[in-house]
Design a protein around this motif. Structure first.
Motif, PDB file in Angstrom:
ATOM      1  N   GLU A 193     -23.824  14.262  24.065  1.00  0.00           N
ATOM      2  CA  GLU A 193     -24.387  14.222  22.622  1.00  0.00           C
ATOM      3  C   GLU A 193     -24.167  14.657  22.241  1.00  0.00           C
ATOM      4  OE1 GLU A 193     -26.710  10.282  22.324  1.00  0.00           O
ATOM      5  OE2 GLU A 193     -24.889   9.193  23.484  1.00  0.00           O
TER       6      GLU A 193
ATOM      7  N   ASP B  27     -26.501   9.183  34.978  1.00  0.00           N
ATOM      8  CA  ASP B  27     -25.893   8.720  33.343  1.00  0.00           C
ATOM      9  C   ASP B  27     -26.689   8.663  32.262  1.00  0.00           C
ATOM     10  OD1 ASP B  27     -23.865   8.125  35.725  1.00  0.00           O
ATOM     11  OD2 ASP B  27     -23.595   6.125  35.926  1.00  0.00           O
ATOM     12  N   GLU B  28     -27.291   8.600  32.031  1.00  0.00           N
ATOM     13  CA  GLU B  28     -27.886   8.186  30.447  1.00  0.00           C
ATOM     14  C   GLU B  28     -28.100   9.204  30.216  1.00  0.00           C
ATOM     15  OE1 GLU B  28     -28.993   5.954  33.470  1.00  0.00           O
ATOM     16  OE2 GLU B  28     -28.585   4.115  32.457  1.00  0.00           O
TER      17      GLU B  28
ATOM     18  N   ASP C 185     -31.886   7.381  36.137  1.00  0.00           N
ATOM     19  CA  ASP C 185     -31.431   8.066  34.932  1.00  0.00           C
ATOM     20  C   ASP C 185     -30.130   8.122  34.395  1.00  0.00           C
ATOM     21  OD1 ASP C 185     -33.152   9.636  34.804  1.00  0.00           O
ATOM     22  OD2 ASP C 185     -33.441   8.939  32.429  1.00  0.00           O
TER      23      ASP C 185
ATOM     24  N   CYS D  58     -25.228  10.921  29.481  1.00  0.00           N
ATOM     25  CA  CYS D  58     -24.327  10.493  28.050  1.00  0.00           C
ATOM     26  C   CYS D  58     -25.280  11.058  26.515  1.00  0.00           C
ATOM     27  CB  CYS D  58     -25.248   8.917  27.598  1.00  0.00           C
ATOM     28  SG  CYS D  58     -23.816   8.398  28.579  1.00  0.00           S
ATOM     29  N   ALA D  59     -26.341  11.751  27.022  1.00  0.00           N
ATOM     30  CA  ALA D  59     -27.515  12.399  26.146  1.00  0.00           C
ATOM     31  C   ALA D  59     -27.185  13.846  26.847  1.00  0.00           C
ATOM     32  CB  ALA D  59     -29.129  12.739  26.385  1.00  0.00           C
TER      33      ALA D  59
END
Length: 266
Positions: free
Chosen positions: A28, A20-21, A18, A24-25
């Motif tokens: 953010e 890429d996730e 994960d 993103c986190a």
């Protein structure tokens, strides 16, 4: 508000499913840049691929003191060659001394000094791991600086006493705090975080290790959690989070020569 996580290991297998996730986190959470550490030159291709995939990731290359079984006559030349070949390399390391369970102190010191020479040759800072070795580390650095001239770097994931902290500050080093500073039991780490001058303090996750409070139940730490480190350090120092974030970002940019746009608001 922008944050810099100055020490990550997102090349580890636990991120393969994960990544890429996770990216993103961290975006953010306001993490604008990451310095990806290296414990073994064999990791370099994977770290390089990560740095190419995520523009905000810079790299280091070096050999960790717990991997001295991999130190050979060619290792220093390999580290120097890799560092010189990749513009995204901003440091040598992580390197250092770990005497917690060591029976190879002589080899650790040899590898440490060799990597200091590489860093000085290439005009790069060093990322230093130091566990149960503060006295020996300070003596080695003092002697090296005396004979070779100044060297820049950071004592990463710092857990030393205030007296030990001051010794490395006197040698010109930055001090970086990880999730350990959020632990209730980390009194001396908290004391050190309060005393480091504002222009020498950095923050990190050392992920996937050492998840900070309030994420202790999550065994895998991640870059987004550096915000919790920042919040704790800001509280300890009695400054607003935004001020701590701006200062540590500026410090990271200065030490690692990161993109100047990091210092703009956003």
């Amino acid at each position: 508000m922008r944050l810099v996580d100055t020490h990550v290991h997102i090349n580890f297998d636990s991120f393969d499913i994960d990544r890429d996730e996770v990216a993103c986190a961290w975006r953010e959470a306001g993490v604008a840049h990451l310095v990806h550490s290296c414990v073994d030159p064999s990791e370099f291709p994977k770290i390089q691929a990560i740095a190419q995939r995520y523009p905000e990731v810079s790299m280091s290359v070096g050999l960790h003191p717990l991997d001295m079984d991999k130190w050979t006559g060619e290792t220093a030349a390999q580290i120097a060659s890799l560092a010189a070949s990749e513009p995204k390399v901003v440091a040598i390391g992580e390197m250092g001394l770990d005497f917690f369970k060591a029976d190879d102190k002589a080899v650790q010191k040899q590898a440490f000094l060799a990597q200091l020479e590489i860093a000085q040759l290439l005009n790069l800072p060093v990322i230093i791991h130091c566990r149960d070795a503060a006295e020996e580390m300070a003596l080695l650095l003092d002697a090296f600086i005396e004979s070779h001239g100044p060297v820049e770097g950071v004592m990463h994931c710092w857990t030393g006493t205030p007296d030990e902290t001051q010794r490395f500050l006197d040698l010109g080093f930055f001090i970086s705090f990880s999730g350990i500073v959020t632990f209730k039991s980390a009194a001396q780490v908290k004391a050190s975080a309060q005393m480091v001058p504002s222009d020498r303090i950095l923050i990190e996750t050392d992920c996937p290790f050492l998840s900070p409070v309030p994420k202790r139940k999550e065994k895998r730490n991640q870059p987004a959690f550096v915000r919790h480190v920042a919040e704790t350090v800001a509280e300890l120092r009695g400054v607003p989070l935004a001020e701590l974030a701006a200062q540590t970002t500026q410090n990271a940019q200065k030490l690692f020569q990161l993109p100047i746009e990091l210092l703009s608001n956003g």
